[in-house]
Design an enzyme around this catalytic site. Structure first.
Site, PDB file in Angstrom:
ATOM      1  N   ARG A  61      20.030 -53.943  17.051  1.00  0.00           N
ATOM      2  CA  ARG A  61      19.583 -52.718  16.622  1.00  0.00           C
ATOM      3  C   ARG A  61      20.607 -51.959  15.657  1.00  0.00           C
ATOM      4  O   ARG A  61      19.814 -51.423  14.539  1.00  0.00           O
ATOM      5  CB  ARG A  61      19.453 -51.629  17.680  1.00  0.00           C
ATOM      6  CG  ARG A  61      18.856 -50.415  17.392  1.00  0.00           C
ATOM      7  CD  ARG A  61      18.269 -49.375  18.509  1.00  0.00           C
ATOM      8  NE  ARG A  61      17.565 -48.394  17.998  1.00  0.00           N
ATOM      9  CZ  ARG A  61      17.703 -47.117  18.327  1.00  0.00           C
ATOM     10  NH1 ARG A  61      18.928 -46.996  18.950  1.00  0.00           N
ATOM     11  NH2 ARG A  61      17.127 -46.028  17.924  1.00  0.00           N
ATOM     12  N   HIS A  65      19.328 -50.924  11.741  1.00  0.00           N
ATOM     13  CA  HIS A  65      19.446 -49.726  11.144  1.00  0.00           C
ATOM     14  C   HIS A  65      20.451 -49.653  10.022  1.00  0.00           C
ATOM     15  O   HIS A  65      20.003 -48.963   9.004  1.00  0.00           O
ATOM     16  CB  HIS A  65      20.265 -48.752  12.405  1.00  0.00           C
ATOM     17  CG  HIS A  65      19.105 -48.363  13.326  1.00  0.00           C
ATOM     18  ND1 HIS A  65      19.184 -47.043  13.745  1.00  0.00           N
ATOM     19  CD2 HIS A  65      17.968 -48.647  13.906  1.00  0.00           C
ATOM     20  CE1 HIS A  65      18.140 -46.849  14.644  1.00  0.00           C
ATOM     21  NE2 HIS A  65      17.403 -47.923  14.650  1.00  0.00           N
ATOM     22  N   ASN A  92      20.111 -41.988  14.722  1.00  0.00           N
ATOM     23  CA  ASN A  92      21.619 -43.168  15.243  1.00  0.00           C
ATOM     24  C   ASN A  92      22.172 -42.726  16.168  1.00  0.00           C
ATOM     25  O   ASN A  92      23.053 -43.603  16.833  1.00  0.00           O
ATOM     26  CB  ASN A  92      22.211 -43.549  13.864  1.00  0.00           C
ATOM     27  CG  ASN A  92      21.533 -44.476  12.960  1.00  0.00           C
ATOM     28  OD1 ASN A  92      20.605 -44.759  13.197  1.00  0.00           O
ATOM     29  ND2 ASN A  92      22.091 -44.674  11.797  1.00  0.00           N
ATOM     30  N   HIS A 192      12.469 -55.813  20.570  1.00  0.00           N
ATOM     31  CA  HIS A 192      12.141 -54.723  21.873  1.00  0.00           C
ATOM     32  C   HIS A 192      12.173 -55.841  23.123  1.00  0.00           C
ATOM     33  O   HIS A 192      11.757 -55.104  24.085  1.00  0.00           O
ATOM     34  CB  HIS A 192      11.100 -53.942  21.830  1.00  0.00           C
ATOM     35  CG  HIS A 192      11.413 -52.643  20.767  1.00  0.00           C
ATOM     36  ND1 HIS A 192      10.635 -51.802  20.202  1.00  0.00           N
ATOM     37  CD2 HIS A 192      12.685 -52.626  19.951  1.00  0.00           C
ATOM     38  CE1 HIS A 192      11.212 -51.141  19.363  1.00  0.00           C
ATOM     39  NE2 HIS A 192      12.597 -51.550  19.062  1.00  0.00           N
TER      40      HIS A 192
HETATM   41  C1  HEM Z   1       8.767 -51.358  14.375  1.00  0.00           C
HETATM   42  C2  HEM Z   1       9.561 -50.208  14.517  1.00  0.00           C
HETATM   43  C3  HEM Z   1      10.450 -49.857  15.439  1.00  0.00           C
HETATM   44  C4  HEM Z   1      10.639 -48.547  15.960  1.00  0.00           C
HETATM   45  C5  HEM Z   1       9.603 -47.477  16.034  1.00  0.00           C
HETATM   46  C6  HEM Z   1      11.844 -48.712  16.771  1.00  0.00           C
HETATM   47  C7  HEM Z   1      12.310 -47.670  17.569  1.00  0.00           C
HETATM   48  C8  HEM Z   1      13.131 -47.710  18.767  1.00  0.00           C
HETATM   49  C9  HEM Z   1      13.592 -46.653  19.567  1.00  0.00           C
HETATM   50  C10 HEM Z   1      12.801 -45.253  19.420  1.00  0.00           C
HETATM   51  C11 HEM Z   1      14.368 -47.338  20.501  1.00  0.00           C
HETATM   52  C12 HEM Z   1      15.143 -46.398  21.680  1.00  0.00           C
HETATM   53  C13 HEM Z   1      16.649 -45.794  21.243  1.00  0.00           C
HETATM   54  C14 HEM Z   1      16.866 -45.132  22.470  1.00  0.00           C
HETATM   55  O1  HEM Z   1      16.288 -44.243  22.843  1.00  0.00           O
HETATM   56  O2  HEM Z   1      18.222 -45.180  22.632  1.00  0.00           O
HETATM   57  C15 HEM Z   1      14.566 -48.661  20.016  1.00  0.00           C
HETATM   58  C16 HEM Z   1      15.600 -49.449  20.696  1.00  0.00           C
HETATM   59  C17 HEM Z   1      15.844 -50.594  20.113  1.00  0.00           C
HETATM   60  N1  HEM Z   1      15.222 -51.372  19.007  1.00  0.00           N
HETATM   61 FE1  HEM Z   1      13.919 -50.643  17.883  1.00  0.00          FE
HETATM   62  N2  HEM Z   1      12.255 -49.872  16.480  1.00  0.00           N
HETATM   63  C18 HEM Z   1      11.681 -50.680  15.739  1.00  0.00           C
HETATM   64  C19 HEM Z   1      12.024 -51.827  15.500  1.00  0.00           C
HETATM   65  C20 HEM Z   1      13.076 -52.588  15.506  1.00  0.00           C
HETATM   66  C21 HEM Z   1      13.441 -53.862  14.944  1.00  0.00           C
HETATM   67  C22 HEM Z   1      12.985 -54.302  13.672  1.00  0.00           C
HETATM   68  C23 HEM Z   1      14.833 -54.090  15.662  1.00  0.00           C
HETATM   69  C24 HEM Z   1      15.754 -55.281  15.391  1.00  0.00           C
HETATM   70  C25 HEM Z   1      15.393 -56.337  14.758  1.00  0.00           C
HETATM   71  C26 HEM Z   1      14.885 -53.339  16.929  1.00  0.00           C
HETATM   72  C27 HEM Z   1      15.724 -53.553  17.911  1.00  0.00           C
HETATM   73  C28 HEM Z   1      15.907 -52.571  18.943  1.00  0.00           C
HETATM   74  C29 HEM Z   1      16.641 -52.928  20.216  1.00  0.00           C
HETATM   75  C30 HEM Z   1      17.576 -54.066  20.353  1.00  0.00           C
HETATM   76  C31 HEM Z   1      16.729 -51.868  20.721  1.00  0.00           C
HETATM   77  C32 HEM Z   1      17.621 -51.388  22.176  1.00  0.00           C
HETATM   78  C33 HEM Z   1      18.701 -50.451  21.845  1.00  0.00           C
HETATM   79  C34 HEM Z   1      19.675 -50.586  23.019  1.00  0.00           C
HETATM   80  O3  HEM Z   1      19.349 -50.972  24.185  1.00  0.00           O
HETATM   81  O4  HEM Z   1      21.011 -50.143  22.898  1.00  0.00           O
HETATM   82  N3  HEM Z   1      13.792 -52.341  16.892  1.00  0.00           N
HETATM   83  N4  HEM Z   1      13.899 -48.935  18.804  1.00  0.00           N
END
Ligand code: HEM
Ligand SMILES: *[C@@H]1O[C@H](CO)[C@@H](O)[C@H](O)[C@H]1NC(C)=O
Ligand SMILES: *[C@@H]1O[C@H](CO)[C@@H](O)[C@H](O)[C@H]1NC(C)=O
Ligand SMILES: *[C@@H]1O[C@H](CO)[C@@H](O)[C@H](O)[C@H]1NC(C)=O
Ligand SMILES: *[C@@H]1O[C@H](CO)[C@@H](O)[C@H](O)[C@H]1NC(C)=O
Ligand SMILES: CC(=O)N[C@H]1CO[C@H](CO)[C@@H](O)[C@@H]1O
Length: 325
Positions: A61, A65, A92, A192
């Site tokens: 993630r 970002h 972030n 995800h």
């Molecule tokens: C398509 C639109 C996307 C949205 C709206 C989105 C939104 C989010 C949100 C809201 C979270 C939760 C954060 C939290 O509550 O701590 C999250 C987690 C995450 N996102 Fe996305 N994301 C998107 C695309 C991506 C992309 C493109 C990647 C990487 C290639 C990604 C990788 C991750 C990962 C791995 C997590 C888990 C983070 C953790 O466990 O520490 N996301 N995302």
């Protein structure tokens, strides 16, 4: 003379574009200056992963970002004494510290063997690939040669990152601004398949869908009940749930099968299935993991080219969390 030269020039231009990224990135960039950089980073990532499995989602993630805000230039790594750097923006703040720690540890290991040569931006790109591989995902080549950025401001984050409440049109247009197609967006959302989310990111789907309906009708009813148990109203804001209900620490295509079952956690996840324009791609990735892996790998390559600084732009940071001066 021209009629002999021109085709050759065109051909060699095409060949060079294929052999290296359009922005001058190439996989063997450190071939002579730090030939073992990928092995050094992989070992550091492995050691960090042995301490905590959060290393995988946090690092992946962090890369996303970084690239979407000011390009893949490690600007997200900068720590500001005034709390106004990219990492301090509200979007972030929930980036898990283990992602930063992974890059810091890998950078220390790289500096010990090749001081002052490898950028933090490249180390983050390699580490993001490595966590995918180490959790069961596809192996893919990473282009290198990025320089570290000289600007990191929280104010630049707003509007550059997608929201968990985005519909398909908003997702597609934000990714298009970043030179990524709708299928790139659907494939990258498959990230995800690992990691956690805090309850507030999706609680409106459980308690406040609209003025007449509390629960988002696109949520699987059984899943909705389980989420309500994990995330009651006014839950402690630090509580988080797995984003992939079934295989939360494995990089696989179960994310897409979950969407078909109404078990996508965010509006922005589930909409990929409920919107008939993106549904065929979701069904394809759910049925064919190799197709997902191929699409994810090429989308990561394009993600990694965003706004890169090369040549004499930017700098090679000594400490990933601080500008050299
Ligand atoms: C398509 C639109 C996307 C949205 C709206 C989105 C939104 C989010 C949100 C809201 C979270 C939760 C954060 C939290 O509550 O701590 C999250 C987690 C995450 N996102 Fe996305 N994301 C998107 C695309 C991506 C992309 C493109 C990647 C990487 C290639 C990604 C990788 C991750 C990962 C791995 C997590 C888990 C983070 C953790 O466990 O520490 N996301 N995302
Ligand atoms: C780390 O490695 C040790 C020794 O191989 C092992 O016992 C332990 O379970 C590992 N921890 C994690 C989180 O992978
Ligand atoms: C709320 O959502 C439900 C389910 O989609 C729909 O039937 C209803 O018309 C919506 N109500 C309002 C006020 O938008
Ligand atoms: C809801 O999820 C269950 C698995 O927990 C699945 O068997 C069922 O088919 C899903 N329902 C719908 C409507 O997708
Ligand atoms: C998208 O591609 C165009 C054309 O190659 C380029 O000018 C632009 O800088 C790219 N956008 C980003 C965010 O990298
Ligand atoms: C906008 C947003 O998501 N802000 C959150 C950032 O992270 C902190 C700490 O985890 C939360 O309290 C904010 O709500």
């Amino acid at each position: 003379m021209w009629n002999l030269w021109l085709p050759w020039l065109l051909l060699s231009a095409v060949w060079m574009a294929a052999a290296s990224g359009e922005d001058g990135l190439r996989p063997d960039f450190y071939g002579s200056a730090c030939p073992n950089v990928e092995a050094i980073v992989r070992d550091a990532v492995r050691r960090k992963l042995n301490q905590t499995v959060v290393t995988v989602p946090a690092t992946l993630r962090l890369f996303f970002h970084d690239c979407f805000v000011q390009g893949c230039d490690a600007s997200v790594m900068i720590a500001s004494a005034r709390d106004d750097a990219e990492k301090d923006a509200p979007d972030n703040l929930s980036l898990a510290g283990d992602g930063f720690d992974t890059v810091i540890k890998a950078k220390q290991a790289v500096e010990a063997q090749c001081p002052g040569v490898v950028s933090c931006a490249d180390i983050l790109a390699i580490a993001a690939r490595d966590v995918v591989v180490l959790s069961g995902g596809p192996k893919f080549t990473v282009e290198l040669g990025r320089r570290d950025g000289l600007v990191s401001q929280a104010a630049l984050v707003a509007d550059h990152l997608p929201g968990s409440d985005f519909n398909l049109d908003r997702l597609v247009s934000l990714f298009r601004l970043n030179n990524l197609t709708a299928s790139d967006m659907i494939a990258l959302s498959g990230a995800h398949t690992v990691g956690f989310s805090h309850c507030h990111r999706f609680s409106s789907r459980l308690y406040a869908f609209n003025s007449t309906t509390a629960v988002d009708p696109s949520l699987n009813a059984t899943y909705a009940k389980a989420l309500m148990r994990a995330c009651p109203r006014n839950v402690d804001p630090t509580i988080a749930v797995n984003m992939d209900l079934y295989t939360p620490v494995t990089f696989d295509n179960v994310y897409y099968r979950n969407l078909i079952n109404g078990e996508g956690l965010f509006t922005s996840d589930e909409v990929l299935f409920t919107d008939i324009r993106s549904r065929p791609t979701v069904e394809q990735f759910a049925a064919d993991q190799a197709a997902f892996f191929g699409a994810f790998s090429s989308a990561m390559l394009r993600l990694g080219r965003l706004g890169v600084k090369t040549g004499s732009q930017g700098e090679i940071r000594r400490d990933c969390t601080a500008f050299n001066n």
